[in-house]
Design a protein around this motif. Structure first.
Motif, PDB file in Angstrom:
ATOM      1  N   SER A 222      -6.502  -3.227 -13.435  1.00 42.48           N
ATOM      2  CA  SER A 222      -6.615  -3.315 -12.087  1.00 42.48           C
ATOM      3  C   SER A 222      -5.050  -2.763 -11.741  1.00 42.48           C
ATOM      4  CB  SER A 222      -6.819  -4.530 -11.374  1.00 42.48           C
ATOM      5  OG  SER A 222      -5.711  -5.722 -11.642  1.00 42.48           O
ATOM      6  N   GLY A 223      -3.702  -3.633 -12.303  1.00 49.49           N
ATOM      7  CA  GLY A 223      -1.938  -3.433 -12.193  1.00 49.49           C
ATOM      8  C   GLY A 223      -1.864  -4.232 -11.610  1.00 49.49           C
ATOM      9  N   GLU A 255      -0.540  -4.175  -5.023  1.00 48.05           N
ATOM     10  CA  GLU A 255      -0.653  -2.798  -4.936  1.00 48.05           C
ATOM     11  C   GLU A 255      -1.594  -2.813  -6.533  1.00 48.05           C
ATOM     12  OE1 GLU A 255       0.998   1.408  -5.680  1.00 48.05           O
ATOM     13  OE2 GLU A 255       2.780   0.184  -5.051  1.00 48.05           O
ATOM     14  N   ILE A 256      -3.424  -2.096  -6.028  1.00 41.75           N
ATOM     15  CA  ILE A 256      -3.783  -1.492  -7.038  1.00 41.75           C
ATOM     16  C   ILE A 256      -3.767  -0.414  -7.469  1.00 41.75           C
ATOM     17  CG2 ILE A 256      -6.829  -1.394  -7.659  1.00 41.75           C
ATOM     18  CD1 ILE A 256      -6.941  -3.340  -5.214  1.00 41.75           C
ATOM     19  N   ASN A 257      -3.528  -0.491  -9.184  1.00 43.04           N
ATOM     20  CA  ASN A 257      -3.430   0.918  -9.687  1.00 43.04           C
ATOM     21  C   ASN A 257      -4.405   0.487 -10.745  1.00 43.04           C
ATOM     22  OD1 ASN A 257      -2.624   3.196 -11.096  1.00 43.04           O
ATOM     23  ND2 ASN A 257      -0.688   2.532 -11.790  1.00 43.04           N
ATOM     24  N   ASP A 259      -7.053   0.963 -14.623  1.00 45.29           N
ATOM     25  CA  ASP A 259      -7.862   2.086 -15.267  1.00 45.29           C
ATOM     26  C   ASP A 259      -9.111   2.544 -15.490  1.00 45.29           C
ATOM     27  OD1 ASP A 259      -7.922   3.515 -17.689  1.00 45.29           O
ATOM     28  OD2 ASP A 259      -7.700   1.428 -18.754  1.00 45.29           O
TER      29      ASP A 259
END
Ligand SMILES: [Zn+2]
Length: 308
Positions: A222-223, A255-257, A259
């Motif tokens: 999820s970052g 902040e969601i990033n 995969d």
């Protein structure tokens, strides 16, 4: 917090760790009139055929097995002793033989989803399935390749050549609810049923603490970075043989990033939204996992105010 016993935990059997290394004792138990055998076919439990009531495990006698020529007592794996000191075993039926008069095969996930089976029977079935699956895949010594032998009623295998002992494996998985104040992070994997969001999870790797696995997996998927990690509870998970280590972790970023190779979405949810998912009243028809999954209980802990 009250002591939670998750689905697949809570077996009433005494695993008899002191007695089971005695092969003569195991054989005596298997041939006792009081012994009962839990049959599986291709790693699905063979349960009672009646489909109008709660699912019930089918406990066969030694005579049921040998009389129908569907399994031998020597191949049975010892699970433990019940409260009457009677031995309970797991056995794989020969799928080429006709066993269908005895009952019907049901995989353990379906048994758990149905939710009608007695909790202690589900725990025994989970143990049986994990042990049968391990033996099915470990017929040879991992060190020297020689065909190895079952010992301790099935709780280990021993190589006759190099004497190496091999034990049924249990794979630790960290499963974590991530919180950020009044919000929690849930994600969905492409293989989930439509609309379901759940906690993130991942296998532990050599040289990691549970806390480190939690922080690594959350970052990878999820970052999001995490700080404090608290242990909540654990669940044996017989697919194939994991221990789910339930944690609640505090996020230190927002902040969601994601995969996309691991998950297809992740979002922050507030308690009102989680509550509506739990009650199946969410406007987007989003839901949380079934009651038999530890994830639901981690989400419930967040609803109850636990932030990790
Ligand atoms: Zn060996």
């Amino acid at each position: 917090m009250k002591n939670i016993v998750h689905a697949f935990a809570g077996s009433p059997l005494d695993r008899a760790g002191v007695k089971r290394p005695d092969a003569a004792w195991i054989a005596e138990q298997a041939h006792s009139d009081a012994a009962r055998f839990l049959p599986f076919v291709d790693l699905s439990a063979v349960i009672h055929a009646q489909d109008d009531a709660a699912d019930r495990l089918l406990w066969l006698s030694g005579a049921d097995l040998t009389g129908n020529n569907i399994a031998t007592l020597e191949d049975a794996l010892f699970l433990g002793l019940n409260e009457q000191n009677a031995a309970r075993f797991a056995v794989s039926l020969d799928s080429a033989k006709d066993w269908t008069d005895l009952g019907r095969a049901m995989d353990l996930r379906t048994l758990a989803v149905n939710g009608t089976i007695d909790a202690s029977e589900l725990a025994i079935a989970g143990q049986a399935k994990s042990m049968l699956e391990w033996h099915k895949q470990h017929g040879f010594c991992a060190r020297c390749g020689t065909a190895d032998n079952v010992a301790d009623g099935g709780y280990k295998r021993v190589c006759p050549k190099c004497e190496r002992m091999h034990f049924p494996r249990v794979d630790p998985v960290a499963i974590m609810l991530v919180t950020r104040g009044d919000k929690c992070l849930l994600g969905r994997s492409p293989h989930f049923v439509p609309g379901m969001y759940s906690t993130l999870a991942g296998f532990m790797e050599p040289g990691e603490s549970i806390e480190e696995t939690v922080r690594r997996e959350v970052m990878e998927e999820s970052g999001i970075s995490c700080g404090h990690v608290a242990y909540h509870s654990s669940q044996p998970w017989p697919f194939a043989s994991s221990i789910m280590i339930g944690c609640i972790a505090r996020a230190t970023s927002d902040e969601i990033n994601i995969d996309p190779a691991e998950i297809e979405d992740a979002r922050w949810f507030d308690r009102d939204e989680i509550q509506s998912m739990r009650e199946r009243k969410h406007p987007e028809e989003l839901t949380i996992p079934f009651r038999f999954a530890i994830a639901r209980h981690l989400i419930r802990a967040f609803l109850d105010g636990w932030e990790g």
